[in-house]
Design a protein around this motif. Sequence first.
Motif, PDB file in Angstrom:
ATOM      1  N   PRO A 119      -4.200 -18.134  -9.728  1.00 15.32           N
ATOM      2  CA  PRO A 119      -3.326 -16.962  -9.495  1.00 15.32           C
ATOM      3  C   PRO A 119      -2.935 -16.267 -10.788  1.00 15.32           C
ATOM      4  O   PRO A 119      -2.807 -15.040 -10.825  1.00 15.32           O
ATOM      5  N   GLU A 120      -2.743 -17.029 -11.867  1.00 15.85           N
ATOM      6  CA  GLU A 120      -2.369 -16.435 -13.154  1.00 15.85           C
ATOM      7  C   GLU A 120      -3.508 -15.553 -13.685  1.00 15.85           C
ATOM      8  O   GLU A 120      -3.263 -14.453 -14.200  1.00 15.85           O
ATOM      9  N   MET A 121      -4.733 -16.039 -13.584  1.00 19.40           N
ATOM     10  CA  MET A 121      -5.879 -15.244 -14.020  1.00 19.40           C
ATOM     11  C   MET A 121      -6.019 -13.989 -13.153  1.00 19.40           C
ATOM     12  O   MET A 121      -6.353 -12.905 -13.651  1.00 19.40           O
ATOM     13  N   ALA A 122      -5.737 -14.131 -11.852  1.00 20.41           N
ATOM     14  CA  ALA A 122      -5.822 -12.984 -10.941  1.00 20.41           C
ATOM     15  C   ALA A 122      -4.816 -11.907 -11.315  1.00 20.41           C
ATOM     16  O   ALA A 122      -5.119 -10.706 -11.252  1.00 20.41           O
ATOM     17  N   ILE A 123      -3.601 -12.322 -11.720  1.00 18.76           N
ATOM     18  CA  ILE A 123      -2.576 -11.362 -12.128  1.00 18.76           C
ATOM     19  C   ILE A 123      -3.064 -10.567 -13.345  1.00 18.76           C
ATOM     20  O   ILE A 123      -2.892  -9.342 -13.425  1.00 18.76           O
ATOM     21  N   ILE A 124      -3.694 -11.272 -14.282  1.00 17.76           N
ATOM     22  CA  ILE A 124      -4.202 -10.595 -15.479  1.00 17.76           C
ATOM     23  C   ILE A 124      -5.294  -9.601 -15.108  1.00 17.76           C
ATOM     24  O   ILE A 124      -5.295  -8.448 -15.571  1.00 17.76           O
ATOM     25  N   LEU A 125      -6.244 -10.010 -14.254  1.00 18.64           N
ATOM     26  CA  LEU A 125      -7.351  -9.124 -13.882  1.00 18.64           C
ATOM     27  C   LEU A 125      -6.845  -7.901 -13.118  1.00 18.64           C
ATOM     28  O   LEU A 125      -7.338  -6.783 -13.312  1.00 18.64           O
ATOM     29  N   GLU A 126      -5.859  -8.115 -12.252  1.00 14.19           N
ATOM     30  CA  GLU A 126      -5.280  -6.977 -11.530  1.00 14.19           C
ATOM     31  C   GLU A 126      -4.620  -6.009 -12.508  1.00 14.19           C
ATOM     32  O   GLU A 126      -4.782  -4.784 -12.394  1.00 14.19           O
ATOM     33  N   GLY A 127      -3.913  -6.562 -13.468  1.00 11.43           N
ATOM     34  CA  GLY A 127      -3.265  -5.710 -14.457  1.00 11.43           C
ATOM     35  C   GLY A 127      -4.272  -4.947 -15.301  1.00 11.43           C
ATOM     36  O   GLY A 127      -4.068  -3.769 -15.617  1.00 11.43           O
ATOM     37  N   LEU A 128      -5.372  -5.587 -15.650  1.00 15.74           N
ATOM     38  CA  LEU A 128      -6.411  -4.920 -16.443  1.00 15.74           C
ATOM     39  C   LEU A 128      -7.016  -3.752 -15.679  1.00 15.74           C
ATOM     40  O   LEU A 128      -7.290  -2.697 -16.250  1.00 15.74           O
ATOM     41  N   GLY A 129      -7.230  -3.963 -14.361  1.00 16.12           N
ATOM     42  CA  GLY A 129      -7.783  -2.889 -13.545  1.00 16.12           C
ATOM     43  C   GLY A 129      -6.849  -1.699 -13.440  1.00 16.12           C
ATOM     44  O   GLY A 129      -7.282  -0.542 -13.510  1.00 16.12           O
ATOM     45  N   LYS A 130      -5.562  -1.967 -13.312  1.00 12.62           N
ATOM     46  CA  LYS A 130      -4.581  -0.888 -13.152  1.00 12.62           C
ATOM     47  C   LYS A 130      -4.309  -0.145 -14.459  1.00 12.62           C
ATOM     48  O   LYS A 130      -3.995   1.045 -14.445  1.00 12.62           O
ATOM     49  N   SER A 131      -4.410  -0.851 -15.582  1.00 15.49           N
ATOM     50  CA  SER A 131      -3.978  -0.267 -16.860  1.00 15.49           C
ATOM     51  C   SER A 131      -5.116   0.355 -17.655  1.00 15.49           C
ATOM     52  O   SER A 131      -4.977   0.573 -18.854  1.00 15.49           O
ATOM     53  N   LYS A 132      -6.241   0.645 -16.999  1.00 12.82           N
ATOM     54  CA  LYS A 132      -7.344   1.385 -17.605  1.00 12.82           C
ATOM     55  C   LYS A 132      -7.868   0.716 -18.871  1.00 12.82           C
ATOM     56  O   LYS A 132      -7.996   1.329 -19.942  1.00 12.82           O
ATOM     57  N   VAL A 133      -8.181  -0.573 -18.751  1.00 11.94           N
ATOM     58  CA  VAL A 133      -8.793  -1.328 -19.843  1.00 11.94           C
ATOM     59  C   VAL A 133     -10.294  -1.400 -19.581  1.00 11.94           C
ATOM     60  O   VAL A 133     -10.721  -1.668 -18.458  1.00 11.94           O
ATOM     61  N   ASN A 134     -11.105  -1.159 -20.610  1.00 13.19           N
ATOM     62  CA  ASN A 134     -12.562  -1.244 -20.464  1.00 13.19           C
ATOM     63  C   ASN A 134     -12.982  -2.710 -20.352  1.00 13.19           C
ATOM     64  O   ASN A 134     -12.655  -3.526 -21.226  1.00 13.19           O
ATOM     65  N   ILE A 135     -13.712  -3.031 -19.278  1.00 14.16           N
ATOM     66  CA  ILE A 135     -14.037  -4.423 -18.963  1.00 14.16           C
ATOM     67  C   ILE A 135     -15.546  -4.586 -18.840  1.00 14.16           C
ATOM     68  O   ILE A 135     -16.225  -3.770 -18.197  1.00 14.16           O
ATOM     69  N   LEU A 136     -16.064  -5.666 -19.425  1.00 11.59           N
ATOM     70  CA  LEU A 136     -17.466  -6.058 -19.292  1.00 11.59           C
ATOM     71  C   LEU A 136     -17.509  -7.390 -18.555  1.00 11.59           C
ATOM     72  O   LEU A 136     -16.898  -8.368 -18.999  1.00 11.59           O
ATOM     73  N   ILE A 137     -18.189  -7.422 -17.405  1.00 14.39           N
ATOM     74  CA  ILE A 137     -18.311  -8.652 -16.618  1.00 14.39           C
ATOM     75  C   ILE A 137     -19.671  -9.263 -16.912  1.00 14.39           C
ATOM     76  O   ILE A 137     -20.713  -8.651 -16.671  1.00 14.39           O
TER      77      ILE A 137
END
Length: 448
Positions: free
Chosen positions: A207-225
């Motif tokens: 759940p902690e990792m999920a909170i971070i990923l949700e925040g990254l998606g909302k805050s317009k951070v460039n992400i490479l999967i």
Amino acid sequence: MSFREKLNAAAAAPIARQEVQGASESYKLLKGRIHLKLLDKFDLAALETLAPEILRQEISIMVERLLLEEQAAINDIERRSLIRDIQHEMLGFGPLELLMADPTVSDILVNSYHRIYVERRGRLELTNVTFTDEKHLLRIIDKIVSLVGRRIDESSPMVDARLPDGSRVNAVIPPVALDGPMMSIRRFAHIPLKMENLVNELKSLTPEMAIILEGLGKSKVNILISGGTGAGKTTLLNILSGYIPVSERIVTIEDAAELQMQQPHVVRMETRPMNIEGKGEITQRALVRNALRMRPDRIVIGEVRGAEAVDMLQAMNTGHEGSLTTIHANTPRDALSRLENMIGMANLNLPHKAARQQIASAITVIIQGVRLIDGKRKITSIQEITGMEGDIITMQEIFAFRQTGIDEEGNVQGYFHATGVRPKFAERLRSFGVVLPDAMFDPAKHYQ
């Protein structure tokens, strides 16, 4: 709705899961005869006006009549199976329809017309589903690829396509395929997975990792999967894209369209292979360049794999924050090396340091996904790019998964843990209303 669309809609109608039994030779011969007679009797022009379910009923009625004419000695179970199989041949993808209707099947792997495997819950299983012969399999392959305007023949023996539900299809035929036509179907759920599914059911992250990923998606951070084949990169990309606000304009670019975006303001583009004359190819790089002229808030690339990496990084550095993409790599560091190699494919003659500076300034977070030996998918690392030290891109790991062993049933044992590093992007998340408590990064905590 065109006749072809009606056929697709009818084929996609829910079908109760049934255990597929091997058919006898006499059954196959009877089915072949009935199917050919049915094709002769069908007036396709007249069927243009019929709804999908009525098409199924018409096929059922006509098969019953043809069975009476044949005076076939079959029982009620075989009769129902015959009607169902011919409906699948006419409206869907033949023997594969029963597998496609099974929600537990995630991959369908056709090694030959008589050897078909499926993946269920991460494990491969041999089925007793078969095609009649190689011509039958070729006909189904051609039907699939023609739906998306692709072709497959001796001059172009490999093709990537997609099904109406977004599932990815790859087919290879002779002379490239030595043992006859082959096909693989990577399926996608009709109801897309959500983050809670990954956390609660699949245990792919905490759940902690999920909170971070949700925040990254909302805050317009460039992400490479990053991840290998079948590691769940596209699934995670779909989930992260779900956190993009509905007010933003999204442009998606893919080789074969498979993203399942939930927002209303989405513009989708797909590459096109060259024609038989070697012309008309539209590459991902051309689409990325075109996307910049379409006033996107975010650009989502299904997978970066070539020279388009340069244009993608430039877009990330010039106002298109929050862009997402995936890459094939075994570790986050390997992902950076692959990106650097892709920049070299653009023939810009950039020095290595300049290419790495582009990468370090464009991408903030790398998420590593892995398909473990027991078939389960895990997010094994979340890493933040912090800048450059000399010629080296510096990174810090925020969360990781550590494998400790394998139990007697072959299941991987291990735990998630925080590394104790508080990421620099936490301040950006705070400015978007996402607060990360310090306790989340306590390295003493282990999460199963």
